[in-house]
Design a protein around this motif. Sequence first.
Motif, PDB file in Angstrom:
ATOM      1  N   GLY A  41       0.822  -1.234  -0.033  1.00 34.25           N
ATOM      2  CA  GLY A  41      -0.063  -0.002   0.046  1.00 34.25           C
ATOM      3  C   GLY A  41       0.753   1.086  -0.082  1.00 34.25           C
ATOM      4  N   GLY A  42       0.216   2.472   0.254  1.00 31.41           N
ATOM      5  CA  GLY A  42       0.910   3.618   0.299  1.00 31.41           C
ATOM      6  C   GLY A  42       0.223   4.617  -0.462  1.00 31.41           C
ATOM      7  N   PHE A  43       0.818   5.616  -0.666  1.00 31.97           N
ATOM      8  CA  PHE A  43       0.256   6.928  -1.532  1.00 31.97           C
ATOM      9  C   PHE A  43       1.371   7.173  -2.254  1.00 31.97           C
ATOM     10  CE2 PHE A  43      -0.713  11.268  -2.276  1.00 31.97           C
ATOM     11  CZ  PHE A  43      -2.147  11.165  -2.453  1.00 31.97           C
ATOM     12  N   ASN A  44       0.964   7.758  -3.625  1.00 29.83           N
ATOM     13  CA  ASN A  44       1.973   8.332  -4.689  1.00 29.83           C
ATOM     14  C   ASN A  44       0.916   8.893  -6.119  1.00 29.83           C
ATOM     15  OD1 ASN A  44       3.747   9.136  -6.602  1.00 29.83           O
ATOM     16  ND2 ASN A  44       4.667   7.001  -6.806  1.00 29.83           N
ATOM     17  N   GLY A  45       0.186   9.863  -5.541  1.00 33.06           N
ATOM     18  CA  GLY A  45      -0.701  10.537  -6.221  1.00 33.06           C
ATOM     19  C   GLY A  45      -1.984   9.895  -6.211  1.00 33.06           C
ATOM     20  N   GLY A  46      -2.083   8.847  -5.271  1.00 31.33           N
ATOM     21  CA  GLY A  46      -3.253   8.093  -5.229  1.00 31.33           C
ATOM     22  C   GLY A  46      -3.111   6.846  -4.391  1.00 31.33           C
ATOM     23  N   LEU A  47      -4.026   6.346  -3.756  1.00 34.64           N
ATOM     24  CA  LEU A  47      -3.704   5.205  -3.066  1.00 34.64           C
ATOM     25  C   LEU A  47      -3.356   3.901  -4.021  1.00 34.64           C
ATOM     26  CD1 LEU A  47      -6.957   5.138  -0.666  1.00 34.64           C
ATOM     27  CD2 LEU A  47      -4.522   5.957  -0.074  1.00 34.64           C
ATOM     28  N   LEU A  48      -2.364   3.163  -3.121  1.00 38.67           N
ATOM     29  CA  LEU A  48      -1.813   2.041  -4.091  1.00 38.67           C
ATOM     30  C   LEU A  48      -2.190   0.720  -3.414  1.00 38.67           C
ATOM     31  CD1 LEU A  48       1.797   3.331  -4.020  1.00 38.67           C
ATOM     32  CD2 LEU A  48       0.285   3.462  -5.770  1.00 38.67           C
ATOM     33  N   GLY A  49      -2.597  -0.072  -4.083  1.00 34.37           N
ATOM     34  CA  GLY A  49      -2.975  -1.501  -3.743  1.00 34.37           C
ATOM     35  C   GLY A  49      -1.987  -2.577  -4.428  1.00 34.37           C
ATOM     36  N   ASP A  50      -0.678  -2.238  -4.097  1.00 38.76           N
ATOM     37  CA  ASP A  50       0.317  -3.397  -4.662  1.00 38.76           C
ATOM     38  C   ASP A  50       1.429  -3.293  -3.512  1.00 38.76           C
ATOM     39  OD1 ASP A  50       1.569  -0.914  -5.007  1.00 38.76           O
ATOM     40  OD2 ASP A  50       2.116  -1.580  -7.085  1.00 38.76           O
ATOM     41  N   GLY A  51       2.300  -4.377  -3.778  1.00 38.85           N
ATOM     42  CA  GLY A  51       3.622  -4.067  -2.698  1.00 38.85           C
ATOM     43  C   GLY A  51       4.655  -5.066  -3.370  1.00 38.85           C
ATOM     44  N   ALA A  52       5.630  -5.453  -2.660  1.00 39.74           N
ATOM     45  CA  ALA A  52       6.658  -6.273  -2.927  1.00 39.74           C
ATOM     46  C   ALA A  52       7.261  -7.061  -1.534  1.00 39.74           C
ATOM     47  CB  ALA A  52       7.893  -5.751  -3.636  1.00 39.74           C
ATOM     48  N   ARG A  53       8.217  -7.821  -1.726  1.00 43.79           N
ATOM     49  CA  ARG A  53       8.875  -8.475  -0.434  1.00 43.79           C
ATOM     50  C   ARG A  53      10.427  -8.290  -0.873  1.00 43.79           C
ATOM     51  NH1 ARG A  53       7.122 -13.439  -2.873  1.00 43.79           N
ATOM     52  NH2 ARG A  53       8.950 -14.809  -3.220  1.00 43.79           N
ATOM     53  N   TYR A  54      11.020  -8.082   0.169  1.00 39.13           N
ATOM     54  CA  TYR A  54      12.544  -7.702   0.142  1.00 39.13           C
ATOM     55  C   TYR A  54      13.120  -8.966   1.049  1.00 39.13           C
ATOM     56  CZ  TYR A  54      16.980  -5.801   0.916  1.00 39.13           C
ATOM     57  OH  TYR A  54      18.378  -5.655   0.692  1.00 39.13           O
ATOM     58  N   ASN A  55      13.998  -9.537   0.293  1.00 41.87           N
ATOM     59  CA  ASN A  55      14.921 -10.576   1.063  1.00 41.87           C
ATOM     60  C   ASN A  55      16.158 -10.031   1.342  1.00 41.87           C
ATOM     61  OD1 ASN A  55      16.791 -12.689   1.122  1.00 41.87           O
ATOM     62  ND2 ASN A  55      15.213 -14.206   0.513  1.00 41.87           N
ATOM     63  N   ALA A  56      16.343  -9.824   2.702  1.00 39.82           N
ATOM     64  CA  ALA A  56      17.601  -9.163   3.113  1.00 39.82           C
ATOM     65  C   ALA A  56      18.833  -9.828   2.856  1.00 39.82           C
ATOM     66  CB  ALA A  56      17.618  -9.002   4.504  1.00 39.82           C
ATOM     67  N   SER A  57      18.798 -11.309   2.774  1.00 40.73           N
ATOM     68  CA  SER A  57      19.818 -12.009   2.793  1.00 40.73           C
ATOM     69  C   SER A  57      20.541 -12.112   1.302  1.00 40.73           C
ATOM     70  CB  SER A  57      20.109 -13.616   3.112  1.00 40.73           C
ATOM     71  OG  SER A  57      19.069 -14.089   2.430  1.00 40.73           O
ATOM     72  N   GLY A  58      19.545 -12.037   0.403  1.00 41.21           N
ATOM     73  CA  GLY A  58      19.814 -11.768  -1.035  1.00 41.21           C
ATOM     74  C   GLY A  58      19.965 -10.646  -1.679  1.00 41.21           C
ATOM     75  N   ASN A  59      19.418  -9.516  -0.840  1.00 39.19           N
ATOM     76  CA  ASN A  59      19.270  -8.237  -1.371  1.00 39.19           C
ATOM     77  C   ASN A  59      18.342  -8.062  -2.482  1.00 39.19           C
ATOM     78  OD1 ASN A  59      19.562  -5.366  -1.497  1.00 39.19           O
ATOM     79  ND2 ASN A  59      21.663  -5.491  -2.286  1.00 39.19           N
ATOM     80  N   THR A  60      17.365  -8.811  -2.548  1.00 39.51           N
ATOM     81  CA  THR A  60      16.349  -8.846  -3.845  1.00 39.51           C
ATOM     82  C   THR A  60      15.074  -8.671  -3.489  1.00 39.51           C
ATOM     83  OG1 THR A  60      16.024 -11.239  -3.502  1.00 39.51           O
ATOM     84  CG2 THR A  60      17.898 -10.877  -4.876  1.00 39.51           C
ATOM     85  N   TRP A  61      14.376  -7.993  -4.370  1.00 45.26           N
ATOM     86  CA  TRP A  61      12.888  -7.612  -4.555  1.00 45.26           C
ATOM     87  C   TRP A  61      12.048  -8.623  -5.061  1.00 45.26           C
ATOM     88  CZ3 TRP A  61      10.596  -4.119  -1.184  1.00 45.26           C
ATOM     89  CH2 TRP A  61      11.636  -3.209  -0.457  1.00 45.26           C
ATOM     90  N   ALA A  62      10.753  -9.066  -4.811  1.00 45.86           N
ATOM     91  CA  ALA A  62       9.833  -9.976  -5.529  1.00 45.86           C
ATOM     92  C   ALA A  62       8.439  -9.258  -5.541  1.00 45.86           C
ATOM     93  CB  ALA A  62      10.220 -11.253  -5.125  1.00 45.86           C
TER      94      ALA A  62
END
Length: 76
Positions: A41-62
């Motif tokens: 979620g969050g806001f960037n000119g409008g409400l957001l209905g998406d996201g991602a997950r961050y893997n700290a050990s691999g420094n990767t987003w999905a």
Amino acid sequence: MKGARYNPVADTWTPTSTTGAPTARSGHNAVWAGSQMVVWGGFNGGLLGDGARYNASGNTWAAVAVSGAPTARDAR
């Protein structure tokens, strides 16, 4: 989205990868789930209905599935 992770033992910051990271936003929710951080979620000119997950050990987003997910929201 630009970010960094903090190592309290070394008192240092390391940039996080931006590949696959969610779009820039404010008022989002983030929670650690084991070894990953989920951003939603969050806001960037409008409400957001998406996201991602961050893997700290691999420094990767999905991306995370949006089917059946909570409605667009922010934490402001």
